[in-house]
Design a protein around this motif. Structure first.
Motif, PDB file in Angstrom:
ATOM      1  N   ALA A  35       0.868  -1.178   0.000  1.00  0.00           N
ATOM      2  CA  ALA A  35       0.000   0.000   0.000  1.00  0.00           C
ATOM      3  C   ALA A  35       0.900   1.221   0.000  1.00  0.00           C
ATOM      4  N   VAL A  36       0.899   1.958  -1.087  1.00  0.00           N
ATOM      5  CA  VAL A  36       1.678   3.202  -1.162  1.00  0.00           C
ATOM      6  C   VAL A  36       0.800   4.296  -0.554  1.00  0.00           C
ATOM      7  N   VAL A  37       1.244   4.788   0.590  1.00  0.00           N
ATOM      8  CA  VAL A  37       0.418   5.668   1.419  1.00  0.00           C
ATOM      9  C   VAL A  37       0.740   7.129   1.123  1.00  0.00           C
TER      10      VAL A  37
ATOM     11  N   LYS B 119      -7.674   0.708 -12.627  1.00  0.00           N
ATOM     12  CA  LYS B 119      -6.489   0.098 -13.260  1.00  0.00           C
ATOM     13  C   LYS B 119      -5.188   0.720 -12.786  1.00  0.00           C
ATOM     14  N   SER B 120      -5.247   2.001 -12.437  1.00  0.00           N
ATOM     15  CA  SER B 120      -4.006   2.613 -11.952  1.00  0.00           C
ATOM     16  C   SER B 120      -3.994   2.631 -10.416  1.00  0.00           C
ATOM     17  N   TYR B 121      -5.066   2.125  -9.808  1.00  0.00           N
ATOM     18  CA  TYR B 121      -5.117   2.085  -8.330  1.00  0.00           C
ATOM     19  C   TYR B 121      -4.609   0.752  -7.802  1.00  0.00           C
ATOM     20  N   VAL B 122      -4.788  -0.297  -8.581  1.00  0.00           N
ATOM     21  CA  VAL B 122      -4.220  -1.607  -8.212  1.00  0.00           C
ATOM     22  C   VAL B 122      -3.323  -2.018  -9.356  1.00  0.00           C
ATOM     23  N   ILE B 123      -2.007  -1.972  -9.124  1.00  0.00           N
ATOM     24  CA  ILE B 123      -1.080  -2.278 -10.218  1.00  0.00           C
ATOM     25  C   ILE B 123      -0.261  -3.520  -9.875  1.00  0.00           C
ATOM     26  N   GLY B 124       0.598  -3.937 -10.780  1.00  0.00           N
ATOM     27  CA  GLY B 124       1.373  -5.156 -10.577  1.00  0.00           C
ATOM     28  C   GLY B 124       0.575  -6.346 -11.079  1.00  0.00           C
ATOM     29  N   ASP B 125       0.505  -7.375 -10.260  1.00  0.00           N
ATOM     30  CA  ASP B 125      -0.236  -8.579 -10.634  1.00  0.00           C
ATOM     31  C   ASP B 125      -1.735  -8.350 -10.427  1.00  0.00           C
TER      32      ASP B 125
ATOM     33  N   ILE C 196     -16.976   2.827  14.133  1.00  0.00           N
ATOM     34  CA  ILE C 196     -15.657   3.482  14.058  1.00  0.00           C
ATOM     35  C   ILE C 196     -14.723   2.598  13.234  1.00  0.00           C
ATOM     36  N   ALA C 197     -14.755   1.293  13.522  1.00  0.00           N
ATOM     37  CA  ALA C 197     -13.848   0.377  12.841  1.00  0.00           C
ATOM     38  C   ALA C 197     -14.200   0.226  11.365  1.00  0.00           C
ATOM     39  N   ALA C 198     -15.428   0.532  10.979  1.00  0.00           N
ATOM     40  CA  ALA C 198     -15.843   0.353   9.593  1.00  0.00           C
ATOM     41  C   ALA C 198     -15.672   1.624   8.764  1.00  0.00           C
ATOM     42  N   GLN C 199     -15.010   2.644   9.338  1.00  0.00           N
ATOM     43  CA  GLN C 199     -14.864   3.913   8.611  1.00  0.00           C
ATOM     44  C   GLN C 199     -14.058   3.741   7.330  1.00  0.00           C
ATOM     45  N   LYS C 200     -14.312   4.628   6.383  1.00  0.00           N
ATOM     46  CA  LYS C 200     -13.604   4.610   5.108  1.00  0.00           C
ATOM     47  C   LYS C 200     -12.696   5.835   5.001  1.00  0.00           C
ATOM     48  N   TYR C 201     -11.574   5.642   4.392  1.00  0.00           N
ATOM     49  CA  TYR C 201     -10.585   6.719   4.294  1.00  0.00           C
ATOM     50  C   TYR C 201     -10.195   6.889   2.832  1.00  0.00           C
ATOM     51  N   LYS C 202     -11.104   7.479   2.093  1.00  0.00           N
ATOM     52  CA  LYS C 202     -10.907   7.668   0.661  1.00  0.00           C
ATOM     53  C   LYS C 202      -9.684   8.541   0.372  1.00  0.00           C
ATOM     54  N   GLY C 203      -8.830   8.068  -0.502  1.00  0.00           N
ATOM     55  CA  GLY C 203      -7.690   8.874  -0.930  1.00  0.00           C
ATOM     56  C   GLY C 203      -6.471   8.781  -0.021  1.00  0.00           C
ATOM     57  N   ASP C 204      -6.580   8.055   1.110  1.00  0.00           N
ATOM     58  CA  ASP C 204      -5.431   7.975   2.022  1.00  0.00           C
ATOM     59  C   ASP C 204      -4.356   7.006   1.537  1.00  0.00           C
ATOM     60  N   VAL C 205      -4.719   6.134   0.584  1.00  0.00           N
ATOM     61  CA  VAL C 205      -3.720   5.284  -0.070  1.00  0.00           C
ATOM     62  C   VAL C 205      -3.611   5.768  -1.509  1.00  0.00           C
ATOM     63  N   SER C 206      -2.364   5.932  -2.000  1.00  0.00           N
ATOM     64  CA  SER C 206      -2.185   6.418  -3.385  1.00  0.00           C
ATOM     65  C   SER C 206      -2.469   5.317  -4.401  1.00  0.00           C
ATOM     66  N   TYR C 207      -1.926   4.123  -4.129  1.00  0.00           N
ATOM     67  CA  TYR C 207      -2.221   2.955  -4.979  1.00  0.00           C
ATOM     68  C   TYR C 207      -1.674   1.699  -4.312  1.00  0.00           C
ATOM     69  N   PHE C 208      -2.100   0.563  -4.826  1.00  0.00           N
ATOM     70  CA  PHE C 208      -1.617  -0.730  -4.323  1.00  0.00           C
ATOM     71  C   PHE C 208      -0.801  -1.419  -5.412  1.00  0.00           C
ATOM     72  N   ILE C 209       0.249  -2.111  -4.991  1.00  0.00           N
ATOM     73  CA  ILE C 209       1.038  -2.922  -5.931  1.00  0.00           C
ATOM     74  C   ILE C 209       0.923  -4.376  -5.484  1.00  0.00           C
ATOM     75  N   CYS C 210       0.448  -5.243  -6.358  1.00  0.00           N
ATOM     76  CA  CYS C 210       0.362  -6.667  -6.030  1.00  0.00           C
ATOM     77  C   CYS C 210       1.576  -7.372  -6.617  1.00  0.00           C
ATOM     78  N   THR C 211       2.298  -8.095  -5.781  1.00  0.00           N
ATOM     79  CA  THR C 211       3.491  -8.771  -6.268  1.00  0.00           C
ATOM     80  C   THR C 211       3.745 -10.046  -5.452  1.00  0.00           C
ATOM     81  N   ARG C 212       4.958 -10.562  -5.481  1.00  0.00           N
ATOM     82  CA  ARG C 212       5.282 -11.839  -4.808  1.00  0.00           C
ATOM     83  C   ARG C 212       6.786 -11.878  -4.563  1.00  0.00           C
ATOM     84  N   PRO C 213       7.280 -12.849  -3.821  1.00  0.00           N
ATOM     85  CA  PRO C 213       8.727 -12.980  -3.698  1.00  0.00           C
ATOM     86  C   PRO C 213       9.314 -13.296  -5.074  1.00  0.00           C
TER      87      PRO C 213
END
Lengths: 421, 421
Positions: A207-209, A347-353, A381-398
C-alpha cells in the motif's frame, strides 16, 4: 591501452530486485563502511513489478565516469558511488573479445571510464527501497562488465558500501545480511536463506500511502537512533539475535504463523526505536496505523494469521499474505477501507499482478463501492472509510535475484555512443 | 448504632487535582494491588482548571453505598471502588458532634453506608486522567469523613489501589510515586518532591486532540505491554531509575533544559513501548506527531528548550512552557498550525487561564487568521495548517493538592437528604 580500435563500447545490462526486510536493519556500527549493529533478513520482491535496470558501459572514448538515473544525469561524486566503483575496479580482470577488437588488461580498468544508466520501474520517491535495488544493480552490472570473478557474497559486501540493504538484493527469495565482526567489514555480507521457489505461496500487497510529511532519511534517522535511543542497543544485542534464529527456522519450515508474528513484531519494534530517538522519528502515519489495525483485527478473528505486515522508513505498508486466497481477502478489506478517490481509475489504483483483483471479484469502481464491511468488524468506528489515504496498491510476490539482460534492445545506453538512448 | 437521632447526614466535600506524569508509569507487577514496575514523577495541574470535586456523606438513614458521577448514578460494585472503601473504613476512628447529635464509634463505620457524588470540571471523556483525580478525591474525602488519622503518604497508597496514578494527586506541585518493594504494596506510595510555589514560572497548555480512533484503555494496554513488549523491562530496570534521579535533580534546581529533555524523552519512550506491544498500541495520532514536530523545531531554533511535551494514553498533548512568555509564543504557534473551525468561538477554543491569549495579542478569529508562520519554519510543508484537528486548548499551571471545601454551598449532596442536589 592495449586495444587497437578506440571506437568500441562494451556494455552490460542487468536487472536487480528490491527487497523488504522482515527482521529490520536499523543502526550502523561504522558509518563509512556501512556495518550494521545487528543481522537482518529480507524477502526479495519480484523484479517484474519492482526492480532497477542498469546498463553499464566502458569505452576508451569516454573521458569521465557519468551516470543517469531515470534519464537524468546524476553526479557520481558521492562517497558511496566512488567506493563501489573503486572496489569493483580493484577486482577487475582482463577481458578480450577478438571479434569486436576489444582487449582490456587488468591494469587498463584503472584508466577506463564508465557510463551508467539506471531506471526504476516504480516511482523512486515512493519510499520503496530504490537505493537497495539501485546499488545492487550497479555493483552486479559493473562486476559483470569488469569481469570480476567474485561470488555473490563478496559482491554483496561491495553493494553494502553503497546502501546497506543493497547487499540483500543480490539474491532471490530470502536473504540474510550477516553483520560480521571484522573492523574492515570483510565479513559483513549477505547470504541466501532460500530461493524464490522455496515458498511460492506468498503474495505481497504494497500500500503506497499518501503523506504530507517530510520524512527523515534513513541514513540520518539511524544515526540519531544509535546516538540517542536508550532502547536500540538492547534491541540489537538481546532481541534481534533470537528473532534471526526464529525467522530462519520459520522460513525453512514455511511456518507462516511464526513468520507473521516475527515480521510484525520486528517492524513495530523498529518504529518503536525510531520513536525513542531524540527528537523522535515518526515514519508511520494514521493511515499506516489503520492498515495495521485492519490486519491485526482480521488475523485475530482467524484461527491463524493470514497476513504479515512490515513498514520501512516511511508510511507504506508491505503486506505479505500466506497465499492467493488470503491476498484476495486482504485486498477486499483494503479496498473497503481505502477506496480510491472518485475520479481515480481502478487500473491505476491496483497495479502489478492485477489477476488478484479478479479473485476479489472487483472489476470497476462500482464493485469497490459495493464491497461489504469485513465480518470481523463490529462497530461503526472500525468500519470507517478513508478515501484517498492510499495512493495505490502494488500486487506482487517474492522474486528472483539479479539477472543479466542479454537482449541489447533492453539496454539503456546506445551501443555506439554509450549515451542514454 | 450509638447515636440517638437517625436523621443526621454527616458530609465532607473536597477538591483534588489531576496530574500529568513527566516520568511515566506504564506496567504493573501486581494487577490487583496496582503495584508498578518503575517509579514515576508527575506535575500536579491547577485544580482551578482541571479537578474533581467530591462530596461524601454518611447517615444512618442510607441503606446502601451509592455513587453519582457528574450527576449520573454509577455502580460502586467494581473491585477498585470496593477496595478503596474497605481500606478507608478499616482505618476509620470514632467521631462525635454533640450539637448535631452525631456520635459514631470506630465500630459503627462498618455498618454505616456512604453516598458519594463526584464532578469533574473538565470533559471526562477527553482523556485527561480523570480517574487519577477521581480516586484521589474519593479517598481524601472519605478519609476526612471517617476521621482517618493517616498522613497523605498512607492515603496515597490507598488511592493507588483505585487508579495507580491517583496516588500522585494527593500532593500539589511535583510528586513521585515510589514503586516500593513489598509484596503487599505497603511501601508503594507517593511523596511530594516540591510544592506548587517552588517552580511557579511554568505554564501549561493542553491541546485536546480530536480523534476518530477508539483507544485501548491504559489498564489493558499496560497489561499487554508487560506481557508482550521486549523493551518494557529494559526500560523499567535500566532507563527509568536514572531518569528519576535526574528528574528530581532538575525539579530541585528548576533546571528547565533537563526537565524538558527528560519529559520529552520519557513520553516518547512510553509510546515506543506501546508500539512494541503485540498487537501494537497507538495512542498518538498525526496531530500529536505534528505538535511534537512544531515544538521540537522551535526548541532547536532557540538557545535552550522553551517547551516540554508529554502525552498520556491518548492523543492529547500536555505542553509545559518555561514561563509565560514562552507560553504565549507557544500558543501563537499552536493557533497558527491548528486554527479552530471557522464556525468556532475563540472563547471556547482557548479555555482555562485566558489571560495568555492577551499576551499573544489574539482577540478574535481575525487575529488567528493573521498569525504569521513561526520564524523557524522554512518550507511550505512545515507551515501547513490543520484546521479542526485540535478540539480546544486549556491554559493552566502547576497547582495545589487536595483541599477541603468547607462552604456547604459547594457540596454536591443535599445536606438533609444526602442525595445529589
Amino acid at each position: 591501452m592495449a586495444c587497437e580500435s578506440e571506437k568500441w563500447v562494451l556494455m552490460v545490462t542487468a536487472q536487480t530486485p528490491t527487497n523488504i526486510a522482515v527482521i529490520k536493519y536499523w543502526g550502523k556500527r561504522d558509518e563509512d563502511l556501512i556495518l550494521p549493529i545487528n543481522d537482518s533478513i529480507s524477502v526479495t520482491l519480484d523484479p517484474e513489478h519492482l526492480c532497477t535496470t542498469t546498463t553499464v558501459a566502458v569505452s576508451p572514448s569516454f573521458d569521465q565516469d557519468r551516470m543517469w538515473l531515470n534519464g537524468k544525469e546524476f553526479s557520481l561524486s558521492g562517497g558511496r558511488y566512488q567506493r563501489c566503483l573503486k572496489e569493483i575496479r580493484s577486482r577487475a580482470s582482463g577481458f578480450e573479445d577478438e571479434k569486436k577488437g576489444v582487449k582490456i588488461t587488468e591494469k587498463d580498468w584503472e584508466n577506463l571510464h564508465v557510463h551508467i544508466s539506471s531506471y526504476n520501474n516504480f516511482p523512486t520517491a515512493a519510499g520503496l527501497a530504490s537505493s537497495a535495488a539501485g546499488f545492487a544493480c550497479l555493483v552486479f552490472s559493473l562486476a559483470k562488465l569488469m569481469n570480476v570473478k567474485e561470488d555473490h557474497g563478496r559482491l554483496s559486501a561491495i553493494a553494502r558500501q553503497g546502501s546497506g540493504s543493497a547487499c540483500r538484493s543480490l539474491y532471490g527469495g530470502f536473504a540474510k545480511w550477516i553483520m560480521g565482526k571484522n573492523d574492515d567489514g570483510s565479513d559483513s555480507m549477505a547470504v541466501q536463506l532460500a530461493d524464490e521457489k522455496h515458498w511460492d505461496d506468498l503474495v505481497i500487497v504494497i500500500a503506497v500511502v499518501s503523506s504530507r510529511q517530510k520524512e527523515t532519511s534513513s541514513t540520518s534517522g539511524m544515526r540519531e537512533s544509535v546516538e540517542t535511543s536508550k532502547l536500540i542497543h538492547h534491541r540489537a544485542k538481546e532481541v534481534v539475535p533470537k528473532r534471526i534464529v526464529e525467522m530462519e527456522e520459520a522460513i525453512k519450515n514455511r511456518d507462516f504463523e511464526s513468520f507473521a508474528h516475527l515480521s510484525c513484531a520486528d517492524s513495530n519494534q523498529f518504529h518503536a526505536v525510531c520513536m525513542d530517538t531524540c527528537p523522535p522519528i515518526f515514519y508511520m502515519n494514521d493511515t499506516s496505523h489503520r492498515i495495521i489495525s485492519c490486519v491485526e483485527k482480521w488475523n485475530r478473528s482467524e484461527a491463524s494469521p493470514q497476513v504479515a505486515y512490515t513498514f520501512d522508513a516511511g508510511p507504506n505498508a508491505v503486506l505479505i499474505a500466506r497465499n492467493r486466497k488470503a491476498a484476495a481477502l486482504l485486498l477486499q478489506r483494503l479496498l473497503f477501507h481505502f477506496p480510491p478517490r472518485s475520479d481515480a481509475d481502478l487500473k491505476s489504483y491496483v497495479i502489478g499482478d492485477k489477476s488478484i483483483l479478479q479473485d476479489v471479484g472487483v472489476q470497476d469502481m462500482k464493485d469497490v463501492d459495493a464491497l461489504p464491511a469485513p465480518p470481523e468488524i463490529k462497530d461503526n468506528i472500525a468500519a470507517q472509510k478513508y478515501k484517498g489515504d492510499v495512493s495505490y496498491f502494488i500486487c506482487t510476490r517474492p522474486g528472483r535475484g539479479p539477472v543479466l539482460l542479454s537482449d541489447e534492445s533492453q539496454a539503456l545506453l546506445n551501443p555506439k555512443t554509450g549515451l542514454p538512448k
